[in-house]
Motif scaffolding. Structure first.
Motif, PDB file in Angstrom:
ATOM      1  N   LEU A  11     -38.905 -44.619 -26.452  1.00 51.89           N
ATOM      2  CA  LEU A  11     -37.738 -44.234 -25.654  1.00 51.89           C
ATOM      3  C   LEU A  11     -38.072 -43.051 -24.751  1.00 51.89           C
ATOM      4  O   LEU A  11     -38.845 -42.162 -25.122  1.00 51.89           O
ATOM      5  CB  LEU A  11     -36.567 -43.889 -26.567  1.00 51.89           C
ATOM      6  CG  LEU A  11     -36.014 -45.052 -27.387  1.00 51.89           C
ATOM      7  CD1 LEU A  11     -34.872 -44.580 -28.278  1.00 51.89           C
ATOM      8  CD2 LEU A  11     -35.577 -46.211 -26.502  1.00 51.89           C
ATOM      9  N   SER A  12     -37.441 -43.067 -23.580  1.00 51.02           N
ATOM     10  CA  SER A  12     -37.746 -42.057 -22.571  1.00 51.02           C
ATOM     11  C   SER A  12     -36.500 -41.706 -21.780  1.00 51.02           C
ATOM     12  O   SER A  12     -35.576 -42.512 -21.657  1.00 51.02           O
ATOM     13  CB  SER A  12     -38.816 -42.618 -21.618  1.00 51.02           C
ATOM     14  OG  SER A  12     -39.099 -41.686 -20.591  1.00 51.02           O
ATOM     15  N   LYS A  13     -36.483 -40.506 -21.225  1.00 49.03           N
ATOM     16  CA  LYS A  13     -35.402 -40.182 -20.280  1.00 49.03           C
ATOM     17  C   LYS A  13     -35.754 -40.687 -18.889  1.00 49.03           C
ATOM     18  O   LYS A  13     -34.887 -40.740 -18.016  1.00 49.03           O
ATOM     19  CB  LYS A  13     -35.124 -38.683 -20.271  1.00 49.03           C
ATOM     20  CG  LYS A  13     -36.275 -37.812 -19.876  1.00 49.03           C
ATOM     21  CD  LYS A  13     -35.849 -36.339 -19.928  1.00 49.03           C
ATOM     22  CE  LYS A  13     -36.962 -35.425 -19.512  1.00 49.03           C
ATOM     23  NZ  LYS A  13     -37.583 -34.738 -20.636  1.00 49.03           N
ATOM     24  N   ASP A  14     -37.038 -41.058 -18.664  1.00 51.07           N
ATOM     25  CA  ASP A  14     -37.474 -41.606 -17.380  1.00 51.07           C
ATOM     26  C   ASP A  14     -38.683 -42.507 -17.640  1.00 51.07           C
ATOM     27  O   ASP A  14     -39.822 -42.056 -17.633  1.00 51.07           O
ATOM     28  CB  ASP A  14     -37.848 -40.469 -16.415  1.00 51.07           C
ATOM     29  CG  ASP A  14     -38.236 -40.965 -15.042  1.00 51.07           C
ATOM     30  OD1 ASP A  14     -38.576 -42.166 -14.895  1.00 51.07           O
ATOM     31  OD2 ASP A  14     -38.211 -40.154 -14.103  1.00 51.07           O
ATOM     32  N   LYS A  15     -38.390 -43.793 -17.886  1.00 48.82           N
ATOM     33  CA  LYS A  15     -39.449 -44.719 -18.313  1.00 48.82           C
ATOM     34  C   LYS A  15     -40.551 -44.881 -17.268  1.00 48.82           C
ATOM     35  O   LYS A  15     -41.718 -45.068 -17.631  1.00 48.82           O
ATOM     36  CB  LYS A  15     -38.848 -46.088 -18.651  1.00 48.82           C
ATOM     37  CG  LYS A  15     -38.221 -46.815 -17.456  1.00 48.82           C
ATOM     38  CD  LYS A  15     -37.564 -48.117 -17.870  1.00 48.82           C
ATOM     39  CE  LYS A  15     -36.923 -48.802 -16.676  1.00 48.82           C
ATOM     40  NZ  LYS A  15     -36.232 -50.043 -17.085  1.00 48.82           N
ATOM     41  N   ASN A  50     -35.711 -46.690 -21.105  1.00 48.80           N
ATOM     42  CA  ASN A  50     -34.791 -45.571 -20.900  1.00 48.80           C
ATOM     43  C   ASN A  50     -33.801 -45.473 -22.056  1.00 48.80           C
ATOM     44  O   ASN A  50     -33.276 -46.489 -22.528  1.00 48.80           O
ATOM     45  CB  ASN A  50     -34.041 -45.711 -19.581  1.00 48.80           C
ATOM     46  CG  ASN A  50     -34.899 -45.305 -18.400  1.00 48.80           C
ATOM     47  OD1 ASN A  50     -35.923 -44.640 -18.554  1.00 48.80           O
ATOM     48  ND2 ASN A  50     -34.482 -45.722 -17.210  1.00 48.80           N
ATOM     49  N   ILE A  51     -33.544 -44.246 -22.470  1.00 52.60           N
ATOM     50  CA  ILE A  51     -32.675 -44.015 -23.624  1.00 52.60           C
ATOM     51  C   ILE A  51     -31.296 -44.639 -23.408  1.00 52.60           C
ATOM     52  O   ILE A  51     -30.710 -45.199 -24.344  1.00 52.60           O
ATOM     53  CB  ILE A  51     -32.570 -42.496 -23.941  1.00 52.60           C
ATOM     54  CG1 ILE A  51     -31.741 -42.232 -25.189  1.00 52.60           C
ATOM     55  CG2 ILE A  51     -32.058 -41.699 -22.772  1.00 52.60           C
ATOM     56  CD1 ILE A  51     -32.392 -42.610 -26.474  1.00 52.60           C
ATOM     57  N   GLU A  52     -30.781 -44.612 -22.181  1.00 56.26           N
ATOM     58  CA  GLU A  52     -29.436 -45.163 -21.956  1.00 56.26           C
ATOM     59  C   GLU A  52     -29.396 -46.686 -22.091  1.00 56.26           C
ATOM     60  O   GLU A  52     -28.323 -47.266 -22.234  1.00 56.26           O
ATOM     61  CB  GLU A  52     -28.870 -44.716 -20.608  1.00 56.26           C
ATOM     62  CG  GLU A  52     -29.621 -45.240 -19.402  1.00 56.26           C
ATOM     63  CD  GLU A  52     -30.670 -44.256 -18.894  1.00 56.26           C
ATOM     64  OE1 GLU A  52     -31.145 -43.418 -19.686  1.00 56.26           O
ATOM     65  OE2 GLU A  52     -31.020 -44.340 -17.706  1.00 56.26           O
ATOM     66  N   ASP A  58     -29.348 -42.820 -29.732  1.00 63.11           N
ATOM     67  CA  ASP A  58     -28.712 -42.071 -28.652  1.00 63.11           C
ATOM     68  C   ASP A  58     -29.464 -40.786 -28.325  1.00 63.11           C
ATOM     69  O   ASP A  58     -28.977 -39.954 -27.591  1.00 63.11           O
ATOM     70  CB  ASP A  58     -27.251 -41.769 -28.991  1.00 63.11           C
ATOM     71  CG  ASP A  58     -27.115 -40.905 -30.241  1.00 63.11           C
ATOM     72  OD1 ASP A  58     -28.150 -40.572 -30.855  1.00 63.11           O
ATOM     73  OD2 ASP A  58     -25.972 -40.585 -30.606  1.00 63.11           O
ATOM     74  N   HIS A  59     -30.615 -40.604 -28.937  1.00 65.83           N
ATOM     75  CA  HIS A  59     -31.442 -39.449 -28.597  1.00 65.83           C
ATOM     76  C   HIS A  59     -32.913 -39.825 -28.780  1.00 65.83           C
ATOM     77  O   HIS A  59     -33.233 -40.809 -29.454  1.00 65.83           O
ATOM     78  CB  HIS A  59     -31.081 -38.236 -29.465  1.00 65.83           C
ATOM     79  CG  HIS A  59     -31.387 -38.438 -30.916  1.00 65.83           C
ATOM     80  ND1 HIS A  59     -30.582 -39.157 -31.756  1.00 65.83           N
ATOM     81  CD2 HIS A  59     -32.440 -38.031 -31.658  1.00 65.83           C
ATOM     82  CE1 HIS A  59     -31.103 -39.180 -32.968  1.00 65.83           C
ATOM     83  NE2 HIS A  59     -32.238 -38.508 -32.932  1.00 65.83           N
ATOM     84  N   ILE A  60     -33.760 -39.043 -28.157  1.00 64.90           N
ATOM     85  CA  ILE A  60     -35.190 -39.312 -28.221  1.00 64.90           C
ATOM     86  C   ILE A  60     -35.794 -38.494 -29.359  1.00 64.90           C
ATOM     87  O   ILE A  60     -35.736 -37.264 -29.344  1.00 64.90           O
ATOM     88  CB  ILE A  60     -35.878 -38.971 -26.887  1.00 64.90           C
ATOM     89  CG1 ILE A  60     -35.346 -39.902 -25.789  1.00 64.90           C
ATOM     90  CG2 ILE A  60     -37.399 -39.065 -27.011  1.00 64.90           C
ATOM     91  CD1 ILE A  60     -35.788 -39.536 -24.398  1.00 64.90           C
ATOM     92  N   ASP A 115     -41.306 -36.644 -22.103  1.00 72.40           N
ATOM     93  CA  ASP A 115     -40.347 -36.660 -23.212  1.00 72.40           C
ATOM     94  C   ASP A 115     -40.792 -35.868 -24.434  1.00 72.40           C
ATOM     95  O   ASP A 115     -40.051 -35.788 -25.418  1.00 72.40           O
ATOM     96  CB  ASP A 115     -40.095 -38.112 -23.643  1.00 72.40           C
ATOM     97  CG  ASP A 115     -39.514 -38.937 -22.526  1.00 72.40           C
ATOM     98  OD1 ASP A 115     -38.386 -38.638 -22.086  1.00 72.40           O
ATOM     99  OD2 ASP A 115     -40.197 -39.872 -22.060  1.00 72.40           O
TER     100      ASP A 115
END
Ligand SMILES: [Fe+2]
Length: 149
Positions: A11-15, A50-52, A58-60, A115
């Protein structure tokens, strides 16, 4: 057929940034596949998501991934880390900057730049006890049935 790990999802905030970082420092390729950006490593694809887009978290949580490299690939990696101004560490506690030789080859740890995932790179697989064990906080396995364990 031998069992092998086909893929794992990270998981990433920006894959895109995460996949591009890993691929660039290793000299590898990426491709988009469904909701993932894949980095092809040997028999295992690292699939950044992406995490969303994740339905299960719901978190990395930082994941630890270890990559086995040739000595030439390690040279490519170390140049890539310098280009990205990422500090390699000898130890998994990120206390000693540098590259280790715990298992007869070279090894290092980084926090990924996007991340904070915990990536390790080694040129020799783990076998037996590491050299320089005083630097690696090596602990012998503890027998849970032993008195005072
Ligand atoms: Fe490891």
């Amino acid at each position: 057929m031998a069992v092998s790990l086909n893929h794992t999802i990270v998981l990433s905030k920006d894959k895109v940034a995460a996949a591009n970082f890993l691929a660039e420092i290793l000299g590898l390729e990426t491709n988009a596949w469904g909701p993932f950006i894949r980095v092809h490593t040997g028999e295992t694809d690292i699939e950044f998501m992406n995490i969303e887009d994740s339905a299960w978290n719901d978190h990395i949580t930082p994941q630890h991934l270890c990559f086995l490299l040739s000595e030439d690939e390690m040279d490519v990696l170390l140049k890539g880390l310098r280009r990205h101004d990422v500090q390699p560490y000898e130890d998994m506690f990120y206390e000693e900057p540098g590259v280790n030789n715990y298992y007869g080859g070279r090894g290092c740890y980084i926090r990924d730049a996007v991340d904070g995932h915990l990536f390790e790179f080694i040129t020799a697989p783990y076998e037996g006890k590491p050299a320089n064990i005083e630097k690696g906080r090596w602990r012998d396995p503890v027998d849970p049935t032993a008195v005072g364990a």
